[in-house]
Design a protein around this motif. Structure first.
Motif, mmCIF file in Angstrom:
data_model
loop_
_atom_site.group_PDB
_atom_site.id
_atom_site.type_symbol
_atom_site.label_atom_id
_atom_site.label_comp_id
_atom_site.label_asym_id
_atom_site.label_seq_id
_atom_site.Cartn_x
_atom_site.Cartn_y
_atom_site.Cartn_z
ATOM 1 N N SER A 1 82.901 77.532 40.609
ATOM 2 C CA SER A 1 83.116 78.829 39.976
ATOM 3 C C SER A 1 81.983 79.172 39.009
ATOM 4 O O SER A 1 81.612 80.343 38.863
ATOM 5 C CB SER A 1 84.469 78.869 39.253
ATOM 6 O OG SER A 1 84.478 77.986 38.148
ATOM 7 N N MET A 2 81.402 78.151 38.365
ATOM 8 C CA MET A 2 80.243 78.381 37.503
ATOM 9 C C MET A 2 79.052 78.866 38.327
ATOM 10 O O MET A 2 78.325 79.784 37.918
ATOM 11 C CB MET A 2 79.883 77.105 36.747
ATOM 12 C CG MET A 2 80.934 76.631 35.764
ATOM 13 S SD MET A 2 80.466 75.035 35.041
ATOM 14 C CE MET A 2 81.931 74.657 34.072
ATOM 15 N N LEU A 3 78.842 78.247 39.474
ATOM 16 C CA LEU A 3 77.744 78.674 40.338
ATOM 17 C C LEU A 3 77.957 80.107 40.813
ATOM 18 O O LEU A 3 76.998 80.892 40.918
ATOM 19 C CB LEU A 3 77.608 77.731 41.536
ATOM 20 C CG LEU A 3 77.139 76.315 41.225
ATOM 21 C CD1 LEU A 3 77.118 75.469 42.499
ATOM 22 C CD2 LEU A 3 75.757 76.313 40.575
ATOM 23 N N GLU A 4 79.199 80.471 41.082
ATOM 24 C CA GLU A 4 79.476 81.848 41.489
ATOM 25 C C GLU A 4 79.215 82.817 40.343
ATOM 26 O O GLU A 4 78.735 83.935 40.560
ATOM 27 C CB GLU A 4 80.923 81.966 41.986
ATOM 28 C CG GLU A 4 81.194 81.266 43.304
ATOM 29 C CD GLU A 4 80.298 81.773 44.431
ATOM 30 O OE1 GLU A 4 80.015 82.991 44.479
ATOM 31 O OE2 GLU A 4 79.875 80.950 45.259
ATOM 32 N N ASP A 5 79.538 82.424 39.111
ATOM 33 C CA ASP A 5 79.221 83.272 37.948
ATOM 34 C C ASP A 5 77.719 83.496 37.841
ATOM 35 O O ASP A 5 77.257 84.626 37.591
ATOM 36 C CB ASP A 5 79.718 82.611 36.659
ATOM 37 C CG ASP A 5 81.222 82.717 36.467
ATOM 38 O OD1 ASP A 5 81.870 83.450 37.235
ATOM 39 O OD2 ASP A 5 81.744 82.056 35.549
ATOM 40 N N VAL A 6 76.966 82.420 38.000
ATOM 41 C CA VAL A 6 75.505 82.515 37.930
ATOM 42 C C VAL A 6 74.988 83.450 39.020
ATOM 43 O O VAL A 6 74.096 84.280 38.785
ATOM 44 C CB VAL A 6 74.876 81.113 38.061
ATOM 45 C CG1 VAL A 6 73.372 81.207 38.254
ATOM 46 C CG2 VAL A 6 75.184 80.279 36.825
ATOM 47 N N ARG A 7 75.546 83.325 40.202
ATOM 48 C CA ARG A 7 75.142 84.194 41.310
ATOM 49 C C ARG A 7 75.465 85.659 40.997
ATOM 50 O O ARG A 7 74.675 86.557 41.302
ATOM 51 C CB ARG A 7 75.843 83.744 42.596
ATOM 52 C CG ARG A 7 75.559 84.604 43.817
ATOM 53 C CD ARG A 7 76.103 83.983 45.083
ATOM 54 N NE ARG A 7 75.275 82.873 45.515
ATOM 55 C CZ ARG A 7 74.193 83.003 46.280
ATOM 56 N NH1 ARG A 7 73.807 84.198 46.691
ATOM 57 N NH2 ARG A 7 73.499 81.957 46.624
ATOM 58 N N THR A 8 76.618 85.903 40.395
ATOM 59 C CA THR A 8 76.992 87.268 40.025
ATOM 60 C C THR A 8 75.973 87.887 39.082
ATOM 61 O O THR A 8 75.541 89.035 39.259
ATOM 62 C CB THR A 8 78.382 87.273 39.352
ATOM 63 O OG1 THR A 8 79.362 86.860 40.294
ATOM 64 C CG2 THR A 8 78.747 88.653 38.831
ATOM 65 N N VAL A 9 75.563 87.132 38.072
ATOM 66 C CA VAL A 9 74.597 87.645 37.101
ATOM 67 C C VAL A 9 73.240 87.883 37.759
ATOM 68 O O VAL A 9 72.629 88.948 37.602
ATOM 69 C CB VAL A 9 74.447 86.669 35.915
ATOM 70 C CG1 VAL A 9 73.343 87.143 34.971
ATOM 71 C CG2 VAL A 9 75.764 86.536 35.169
#
Length: 322
Positions: free
Chosen positions: A118-126
């Motif tokens: 989920s952290m990696l997905e947050d980074v991808r979102t940004v």
């Protein structure tokens, strides 16, 4: 973002404080892009909003949004926030896509747990949304991967237990884990290095998707990597998203001239010296460094050198005695 403020007084974490002060010095150099006070800041303020307070006072940033998933702590957080900080009471995976991405931003995804998908997905979102000239910082804990802990527990009773790195690959996907990674990379500072590599790869992947068919490609320009330990070991990746035109502004920032920057390819290691108040004052009276060597007196050499190297970023604590 989490309710960790109930367990940790962030104002009393000296290495974390030093990291924040270093981040301020990095952000001051964004003038090559635009005045830093015109940036927006998005972070996980928790109940202490320490980074928000510092960035507003030191840099003049006015547009600030804190993401906080502890909805039940809303009344307390609203009562304690010192400035007009907008708080989004939601988890980061839901809140980040709703942010305004029409101006340059400084985003600090300051997690207190180990890396997960989920952290990696947050980074991808940004990375998929931010404008050129924006700064992305991500902090994660790097004591021990949960997959390593699960392996250690199971192997005690099952000699055929699935290995730690195999579990890690199963959790993140083979495409996200470097082929050379091993069990030893899931503990301590090697784990931090692996986490930073995976975070950067996620940013690069998101930018590659944005660049498809475009004529002004974006890239991630790393500024620094940080390692420190207050209670848990933590690591931070900091970098800047830039298009082809803004790539020329990056060298003008002079990040490499900051006095805490290590040799190329090395992380900044924040080591807190163990010194008395009297020893701190004794060393400070001889700084900044001039032509004469510093006298250490009875102070251990290693602790004195740690202080001299980064004294500008360490907190000053005053103790009042009756």
């Amino acid at each position: 973002m989490s309710a960790s403020f109930r367990k940790i007084d962030y104002s009393l974490r000296p290495a974390k404080y030093a990291e924040r002060k270093m981040f301020v010095e990095i952000l001051r150099r964004l003038a090559a892009f635009q005045p830093v006070e015109d940036y927006a800041y998005i972070g996980f303020g928790s109940g202490w909003v320490s980074d928000f307070t510092l960035f507003h006072r030191a840099l003049g940033i006015k547009s600030m949004v804190s993401i906080e998933q502890a909805v039940d702590a809303r009344e307390r957080i609203e009562a304690n926030k010192p400035f007009q900080i907008r708080v989004e009471y939601d988890n980061s995976s839901s809140a980040l896509p709703r942010m305004e991405w029409d101006r340059r931003v400084i985003v600090w995804l300051d997690y207190d747990g180990p890396l997960n998908t989920s952290m990696l997905e947050d980074v991808r979102t940004v990375a998929a949304r931010c404008l050129s000239g924006s700064v992305i910082a991500v902090s994660v804990q790097c004591m021990r991967a949960p997959e390593y802990t699960a392996y250690e527990l199971e192997k005690a009773t099952d000699e055929n237990a699935i290995g730690a790195i195999e579990r890690f690959i199963g959790a993140f996907g083979r495409q996200r884990v470097p082929p050379e990674a091993s069990d030893e990379d899931l503990i301590s500072w090697p784990y931090g290095k692996l986490a930073r590599h995976m975070l950067r790869s996620e940013i690069d992947s998101a930018l590659a998707n944005r660049n498809t068919g475009g004529d002004n490609p974006l890239s991630f320009l790393p500024i620094c990597e940080i390692e420190y330990q207050d209670d848990a070991r933590m690591t931070t990746l900091i970098g800047l998203v830039a298009d082809a035109a803004d790539n020329q502004r990056y060298p003008l920032c002079g990040f490499d001239r900051l006095d805490f920057m290590p040799a190329p390819g090395q992380p900044i290691r924040i080591d807190m010296p163990k010194l008395t108040i009297r020893e701190l004052r004794y060393l400070e009276q001889q700084l900044p460094l001039g032509d004469n060597e510093v006298s250490f007196g009875a102070i251990p050499t290693s602790d004195a050198n740690k202080f001299i190297r980064m004294y500008r970023y360490f907190p000053n604590f005053a103790v009042m005695e009756a």
